[in-house]
Write a protein that holds these residues in place. Structure first.
Motif, mmCIF file in Angstrom:
data_model
loop_
_atom_site.group_PDB
_atom_site.id
_atom_site.type_symbol
_atom_site.label_atom_id
_atom_site.label_comp_id
_atom_site.label_asym_id
_atom_site.label_seq_id
_atom_site.Cartn_x
_atom_site.Cartn_y
_atom_site.Cartn_z
ATOM 1 N N UNK A 123 0.833 -1.204 0.000
ATOM 2 C CA UNK A 123 0.000 0.000 0.000
ATOM 3 C C UNK A 123 0.871 1.258 0.000
ATOM 4 N N UNK A 124 1.962 1.212 0.744
ATOM 5 C CA UNK A 124 2.884 2.361 0.826
ATOM 6 C C UNK A 124 3.493 2.646 -0.546
ATOM 7 N N UNK A 125 3.998 1.612 -1.191
ATOM 8 C CA UNK A 125 4.617 1.764 -2.510
ATOM 9 C C UNK A 125 3.585 2.220 -3.533
ATOM 10 N N UNK A 126 2.395 1.623 -3.489
ATOM 11 C CA UNK A 126 1.309 1.999 -4.414
ATOM 12 C C UNK A 126 0.958 3.472 -4.262
ATOM 13 N N UNK A 127 0.853 3.926 -3.025
ATOM 14 C CA UNK A 127 0.499 5.318 -2.778
ATOM 15 C C UNK A 127 1.526 6.288 -3.326
ATOM 16 N N UNK A 128 2.803 5.933 -3.203
ATOM 17 C CA UNK A 128 3.866 6.799 -3.718
ATOM 18 C C UNK A 128 3.870 6.793 -5.239
ATOM 19 N N UNK A 129 3.839 5.612 -5.836
ATOM 20 C CA UNK A 129 3.902 5.512 -7.298
ATOM 21 C C UNK A 129 2.717 6.204 -7.955
ATOM 22 N N UNK A 130 1.556 6.102 -7.351
ATOM 23 C CA UNK A 130 0.364 6.737 -7.915
ATOM 24 C C UNK A 130 0.548 8.248 -8.008
ATOM 25 N N UNK A 131 1.221 8.821 -7.029
ATOM 26 C CA UNK A 131 1.411 10.273 -7.001
ATOM 27 C C UNK A 131 2.577 10.745 -7.874
ATOM 28 N N UNK A 132 3.518 9.844 -8.166
ATOM 29 C CA UNK A 132 4.720 10.256 -8.898
ATOM 30 C C UNK A 132 4.557 10.221 -10.412
ATOM 31 N N UNK A 133 3.471 9.649 -10.900
ATOM 32 C CA UNK A 133 3.274 9.604 -12.349
ATOM 33 C C UNK A 133 4.318 8.735 -13.024
#
Length: 303
Positions: A123-133
């Motif tokens: 979930x942590x990685x998903x949240x970051x990647x989603x925001x980084x484009x």
């Protein structure tokens, strides 16, 4: 040799401090960045353990990213910044700051406090990647440091789930079988980077790893090692590695001790004004240890 098979050296930059350890010495850091660019770095990495990332404020990190990107721009060398924050929202904010500062790659060190589960890390990685484009992302696979929520299959699944995660930093011993397993699962489209100061990088490169992320002190030796590999001179690469191995193996220890020795060598090179580390820190290496690494580095041509 194809670009994906090319061996890269990507040093983790140290953080220079004033003599009292109270402030970051940005002017000295700029000199370090330029020296790294002029002496063979393919990519600059900020906020690994050797950067004392866990002792830096957000403002200091932003200042270091901006300085590194400004100085490296004239060399067309990319800057990767590591996210060490435990909370997803804070990590996303930090990543945005780093990208605004000029970083073009982000390394995610998974959260480790209270031994999070695989789903929590995911979930942590998903949240970051989603925001980084479309920003390129590396996942740091260091289960001995970040806990049991990581394993090879899980790391590979993260890479397959996000097309921007195209790099994995391996800090797990023995490193060779980990590299082989990741290459078998992920193929040749994912860059496998070796951390732990380059520990067993010869074995890792032979199995298909693409880059090594050592400290800065022996950059020239790692540059020569990668160049020999890239030119197909495997025996030369092995000979260089054997020469480096006394330093690599001796310095494969607690991150505080590793950083102290790196800073000592950089001070001896004239790249640091002091070898100060911020508190809390382990006691400084004793005179015998420093004399030994001095002798080893002289044999390597680093001093």
């Amino acid at each position: 040799m194809t670009e994906m098979n090319k061996k890269l050296v990507c040093p983790v930059l140290p953080t220079p401090f004033t003599d009292d350890g109270e402030a970051v010495d940005y002017k000295q850091f700029a000199l370090i960045v330029r020296w790294a660019c002029e002496n063979g770095a393919d990519r600059l990495v900020l906020f690994g353990g050797a950067s004392e990332c866990y002792k830096l404020s957000r403002e200091e990190k932003i200042g270091l990213v901006e300085t590194a990107c400004r100085e490296a721009a004239g060399f067309s060398i990319p800057v990767m910044a590591t996210l060490c924050e435990q909370g997803t929202r804070i990590a996303v904010e930090e990543a945005r700051d780093f990208i605004r500062g000029g970083a073009t790659m982000i390394n995610i060190m998974p959260p480790s406090f209270a031994n999070p589960s695989s789903s929590m890390i995911g979930d942590h990685v998903e949240g970051i990647c989603r925001e980084l484009g479309q920003v390129a992302v590396m996942i740091q696979y260091a289960p001995d440091l970040t806990g049991k929520g990581l394993n090879i299959a899980f790391v590979a699944s993260l890479c397959r789930s996000h097309n921007t995660i195209n790099m994995v930093k391996v800090e797990k011993q023995p490193v060779g079988p980990v590299v082989s397993s990741l290459k078998e699962i992920l193929g040749h489209d994912t860059e496998i980077a070796i951390g732990n100061g380059g520990f067993h990088c010869l074995d890792a490169f032979s199995r298909g790893a693409s880059s090594v992320m050592p400290g800065l002190a022996c950059l020239r030796s790692f540059r020569a090692f990668c160049d020999a590999f890239n030119k197909g001179r495997s025996q030369d690469a092995e000979n260089i590695y054997k020469l480096m191995s006394a330093y690599i193996f001796y310095n494969f220890r607690h991150i505080e001790a590793f950083t102290a020795i790196e800073k000592h060598i950089l001070y001896k090179k004239g790249l640091l004004k002091n070898s100060i580390m911020r508190t809390p820190s382990l006691p400084a290496p004793d005179e015998w240890s420093l004399a030994y690494v001095d002798r080893v580095c002289k044999e390597m041509g680093e001093l």
